[in-house]
Design an enzyme around this catalytic site. Structure first.
Site, short mmCIF file in Angstrom:
data_model
loop_
_atom_site.label_atom_id
_atom_site.label_comp_id
_atom_site.label_asym_id
_atom_site.label_seq_id
_atom_site.Cartn_x
_atom_site.Cartn_y
_atom_site.Cartn_z
N GLY A 1 0.79 -1.23 0.00
CA GLY A 1 0.00 0.00 0.00
C GLY A 1 0.82 1.28 0.00
O GLY A 1 1.85 1.40 -0.68
N VAL B 1 4.93 -3.93 15.66
CA VAL B 1 5.04 -2.66 16.39
C VAL B 1 4.31 -2.68 17.74
O VAL B 1 4.51 -1.79 18.56
CB VAL B 1 4.55 -1.44 15.55
N TYR C 1 -11.08 2.81 14.16
CA TYR C 1 -10.09 3.46 13.30
C TYR C 1 -10.04 4.97 13.56
O TYR C 1 -8.98 5.55 13.79
CB TYR C 1 -10.44 3.16 11.84
N1 LIG Z 1 -5.52 4.19 2.04
C1 LIG Z 1 -6.22 5.22 2.51
O1 LIG Z 1 -7.26 5.61 1.97
C2 LIG Z 1 -5.76 5.94 3.77
C3 LIG Z 1 -6.42 7.12 4.12
C4 LIG Z 1 -6.03 7.80 5.26
C5 LIG Z 1 -5.00 7.30 6.03
N2 LIG Z 1 -4.38 6.14 5.68
C6 LIG Z 1 -3.31 5.66 6.55
O2 LIG Z 1 -2.15 5.44 5.79
C7 LIG Z 1 -1.44 4.32 6.33
C8 LIG Z 1 -1.20 3.28 5.23
O3 LIG Z 1 -2.44 2.94 4.64
P1 LIG Z 1 -2.56 1.70 3.63
O4 LIG Z 1 -3.75 1.94 2.81
O5 LIG Z 1 -1.26 1.44 2.98
O6 LIG Z 1 -2.87 0.52 4.72
P2 LIG Z 1 -2.67 -1.07 4.61
O7 LIG Z 1 -3.67 -1.68 5.54
O8 LIG Z 1 -2.68 -1.51 3.18
O9 LIG Z 1 -1.18 -1.30 5.15
C9 LIG Z 1 -0.90 -1.32 6.52
C10 LIG Z 1 0.41 -2.07 6.71
O10 LIG Z 1 0.70 -2.13 8.12
C11 LIG Z 1 1.20 -3.42 8.42
N3 LIG Z 1 1.01 -3.73 9.84
C12 LIG Z 1 -0.18 -3.99 10.46
N4 LIG Z 1 0.04 -4.31 11.74
C13 LIG Z 1 1.37 -4.23 11.96
C14 LIG Z 1 2.21 -4.45 13.09
N5 LIG Z 1 1.68 -4.85 14.26
N6 LIG Z 1 3.54 -4.27 12.98
C15 LIG Z 1 4.07 -3.87 11.77
N7 LIG Z 1 3.34 -3.67 10.65
C16 LIG Z 1 2.00 -3.85 10.74
C17 LIG Z 1 0.38 -4.34 7.51
O11 LIG Z 1 0.95 -5.63 7.40
C18 LIG Z 1 0.37 -3.53 6.23
O12 LIG Z 1 1.50 -3.82 5.45
C19 LIG Z 1 -2.26 3.82 7.51
O13 LIG Z 1 -1.78 4.40 8.70
C20 LIG Z 1 -3.64 4.34 7.22
O14 LIG Z 1 -4.40 4.53 8.40
C21 LIG Z 1 -4.74 5.45 4.57
#
Ligand SMILES: NC(=O)c1ccc[n+]([C@@H]2O[C@H](COP(=O)([O-])OP(=O)(O)OC[C@H]3O[C@@H](n4cnc5c(N)ncnc54)[C@H](O)[C@@H]3O)[C@@H](O)[C@H]2O)c1
Length: 271
Positions: free
Chosen positions: A36, A83, A177
Site C-alpha cells: 500500500g 510494532v 479506526y
Molecule cells: N488508504 C487510505 O485511503 C488511507 C487514508 C487515510 C490514512 N491512511 C493511513 O495510511 C497508512 C497506510 O495505509 P494503507 O492503505 O497502505 O494501509 P494497509 O492496511 O494496506 O497497510 C498497513 C500495513 O501495516 C502493516 N502492519 C499492520 N500491523 C502491523 C504491526 N503490528 N507491525 C508492523 N506492521 C503492521 C500491515 O501488514 C500492512 O503492510 C495507515 O496508517 C492508514 O491509516 C490510509
C-alpha cells in the site's frame, strides 16, 4: 462526474519531479511498508538517495518491497517487526543502528486499516478495537520511544505520525479506526513540545481517501466516488500525492515546522 478507477501500482514508478537532495543518506524507518501507501513511501525515499527501512510484520512482503526498491533505486533494508511488541521494536532499532549506523526519520504508517470491519460501533468486534488501539496508537508510541535516543544524540530527527482525513469527517461505522487516528494529533503535538530542544520535529500527516493495490472489502467503488466528489480537487488521489508531502516533512526544507498537521486529501477537509 469524477472518474474513479484502480491505479496500477504493480511496477511502482516514482515521479522524478520530486527533489529533496537533503534526504540523501538519511535512514528512514517506515512502519507497515510491506504494501500500500508505505511501499510507495519506500520507493520515493530511495529515489532521493535515502535508505528506507521497511519495518513490516509480514516479513515476506517486507523483503519483497526491499528487493524491488533496491532493484530500482539503491539501498533499502527490510526488518520484520510487530510494532505492538516492545521487544520486537527494540530489536528493529538495534538492527537499524548496527546495519546502517543511524536513524534520522520515523514514519508511523503501520495500521489496522485495509481489512478493518465497518459497522456501527456497538457491533464492532471488541478484539478488532483492541488491535486498532495496539497497532495504531501503542505501536506509534513504541516506535517513537525507541528511535528517540539516536535522534537526540544526533540532535536531528523527523517523526511523522500518520493520521487520516476520515476522522475530521467523523465518518460513521469506523469508530476504532477514527478514534485511534484522532489520537495521532495529540501525540504529535506533545511529542513536538518534548523533542523540540533536540531539533527533532514531529508532525501529523493526514492522507485522504486512497485506493492502493490492496482490495478494501468494506469500501465499494461507489463510496470512493462519493468522497472524491466532495473534494475541492475533483480527481482521485494517488500514492504519489501522499509521498511527496511526506518527503517534505522529513527533509531539511521543513526544519521550522513541528507539531503541525498536514492534510493531503484534495481539499476534502479543512482544519
Ligand atoms: N488508504 C487510505 O485511503 C488511507 C487514508 C487515510 C490514512 N491512511 C493511513 O495510511 C497508512 C497506510 O495505509 P494503507 O492503505 O497502505 O494501509 P494497509 O492496511 O494496506 O497497510 C498497513 C500495513 O501495516 C502493516 N502492519 C499492520 N500491523 C502491523 C504491526 N503490528 N507491525 C508492523 N506492521 C503492521 C500491515 O501488514 C500492512 O503492510 C495507515 O496508517 C492508514 O491509516 C490510509
Amino acid at each position: 462526474m469524477v472518474e474513479i478507477g484502480k491505479v496500477d501500482y504493480s511496477d511502482f514508478e516514482v515521479d522524478k519531479s520530486a527533489a529533496y537532495p537533503t534526504l540523501k543518506d538519511r535512514v528512514v524507518i517506515i512502519t507497515g511498508a510491506g504494501q500500500g501507501i508505505g511501499r510507495g513511501y519506500a520507493h520515493y525515499f530511495a529515489a532521493q538517495g535515502a535508505i528506507p527501512i521497511i519495518a513490516e510484520i509480514n516479513g515476506e512482503a517486507g523483503e519483497k518491497v526491499a528487493e524491488e526498491v533496491r532493484t530500482k533505486h539503491g539501498d533499502a533494508l527490510a526488518i520484520q517487526v510487530d510494532v505492538t511488541d516492545l521487544d520486537s521494536v527494540t530489536n528493529l532499532v538495534n538492527q537499524v543502528l548496527s546495519q546502517r549506523g543511524r536513524i534520522d526519520c520515523l514514519i508511523n504508517n503501520a495500521a489496522v486499516f485495509s481489512k478493518i470491519t465497518m459497522a456501527p460501533f456497538w457491533e464492532l468486534p471488541v478484539d478488532e478495537w483492541k488491535a486498532a488501539v495496539d497497532v495504531n496508537i501503542t505501536g506509534a508510541f513504541y516506535c517513537a520511544r525507541a528511535v528517540v535516543p539516536a535522534m537526540q544524540e544526533a540532535r536531528w530527527g523527523r517523526i511523522v505520525n500518520v493520521s487520516s482525513a476520515t476522522f475530521l469527517m467523523g465518518l460513521p461505522n469506523y469508530l476504532h479506526y477514527i478514534t485511534t487516528k484522532s489520537a495521532m494529533v495529540g501525540m504529535s503535538r506533545s511529542m513536538a513540545r518534548e523533542l523540540g530542544p533536540w531539533n527533532i520535529t514531529v508532525n501529523t500527516f493526514w492522507p485522504g481517501v486512497m485506493q492502493t493495490e490492496i482490495e478494501r472489502p468494506s469500501v465499494p467503488n461507489e463510496r470512493f466516488k462519493e468522497y472524491t466528489a466532495r473534494q475541492s480537487l475533483q480527481r482521485q488521489g494517488t500514492i504519489h500525492d501522499l509521498a511527496k508531502p511526506v518527503l517534505f516533512l522529513c527533509s531539511e526544507e521543513s526544519s521550522y515546522i513541528t507539531g503541525q498537521s498536514l492534510q493531503a486529501d484534495g481539499g476534502l477537509t479543512f482544519v
